[in-house]
Design a protein around this motif. Structure first.
Motif, PDB file in Angstrom:
ATOM      1  N   VAL A  55       0.834  -1.210   0.000  1.00 59.47           N
ATOM      2  CA  VAL A  55       0.000   0.000   0.000  1.00 59.47           C
ATOM      3  C   VAL A  55       0.867   1.259   0.000  1.00 59.47           C
ATOM      4  O   VAL A  55       0.386   2.334  -0.351  1.00 59.47           O
ATOM      5  N   HIS A  56       2.139   1.104   0.359  1.00 55.94           N
ATOM      6  CA  HIS A  56       3.059   2.237   0.376  1.00 55.94           C
ATOM      7  C   HIS A  56       3.935   2.309  -0.877  1.00 55.94           C
ATOM      8  O   HIS A  56       4.492   3.373  -1.167  1.00 55.94           O
ATOM      9  N   THR A  57       4.080   1.204  -1.585  1.00 54.96           N
ATOM     10  CA  THR A  57       5.082   1.161  -2.662  1.00 54.96           C
ATOM     11  C   THR A  57       4.549   0.715  -4.020  1.00 54.96           C
ATOM     12  O   THR A  57       5.215   0.915  -5.017  1.00 54.96           O
ATOM     13  N   ASP A  58       3.385   0.111  -4.069  1.00 55.21           N
ATOM     14  CA  ASP A  58       2.871  -0.460  -5.318  1.00 55.21           C
ATOM     15  C   ASP A  58       1.544   0.205  -5.665  1.00 55.21           C
ATOM     16  O   ASP A  58       0.499  -0.116  -5.082  1.00 55.21           O
ATOM     17  N   GLU A  59       1.583   1.113  -6.619  1.00 50.97           N
ATOM     18  CA  GLU A  59       0.398   1.886  -7.005  1.00 50.97           C
ATOM     19  C   GLU A  59      -0.769   0.976  -7.394  1.00 50.97           C
ATOM     20  O   GLU A  59      -1.902   1.174  -6.959  1.00 50.97           O
TER      21      GLU A  59
END
Length: 161
Positions: A55-59
């Motif tokens: 959720v922080h790194t993969d759009e």
């Protein structure tokens, strides 16, 4: 042999006292933490913290699987940045306790501002309790918190050797 001017001698003798702010209930400080938070900074934090939650790194994951409008910053990134308002006000070694509650996600492009307010002062312990609120560019509160800080060299948590 050169003489030290009296004012300089007093400053040297006082040491940390010169760095101790006069603290009173109701005093506030505000600090802009970041303007236009970048995805790069979020990913850099993921690397530094080891938290690669998608959720922080993969759009694609954040949008399609998790239902967010985008990736978003780690709460601890916001908390870490917010700590600057405390350390810039009271000094880098002042925090004794710091806790936070994350209220809403912080998305790329955010501008974050921290506001700290002295809620109470314990002169005998040399500490103060400070509340924090971090808002985004829309005025939404994204984080709230509390910190107990040392306000004097002899305050709680200091080591007198």
């Amino acid at each position: 042999m050169s003489a030290v001017p009296p004012a300089a001698a007093n400053s040297a003798a006082d040491g940390a006292a010169d760095l101790t702010p006069d603290v009173a209930v109701g005093q506030t400080r505000e600090l802009t933490l970041v303007r236009d938070l970048t995805r790069t900074r979020i990913v850099q934090y993921a690397g530094a913290s080891g938290d690669f939650n998608p959720v922080h790194t993969d759009e694609r994951f954040a949008v399609e699987a998790a239902g967010y409008p985008s990736v978003f910053a780690h709460g601890m990134l916001t908390m870490g940045m917010a700590g600057r308002v405390i350390t810039e006000w009271f000094g880098p070694e002042s925090p004794l306790r710091y806790e936070a509650r994350f209220r809403t996600p912080v998305f790329p492009g955010a501008t974050l501002t921290a506001r700290a307010e002295v809620e109470s002062v314990d002169g005998s312990a040399g500490t103060a309790t400070v509340t924090l609120a971090v808002t985004d560019q829309h005025g939404a509160v994204v984080m709230t918190g509390t910190a107990v800080v040392r306000t004097s060299a002899g305050g709680a948590g200091s080591e007198n050797k």
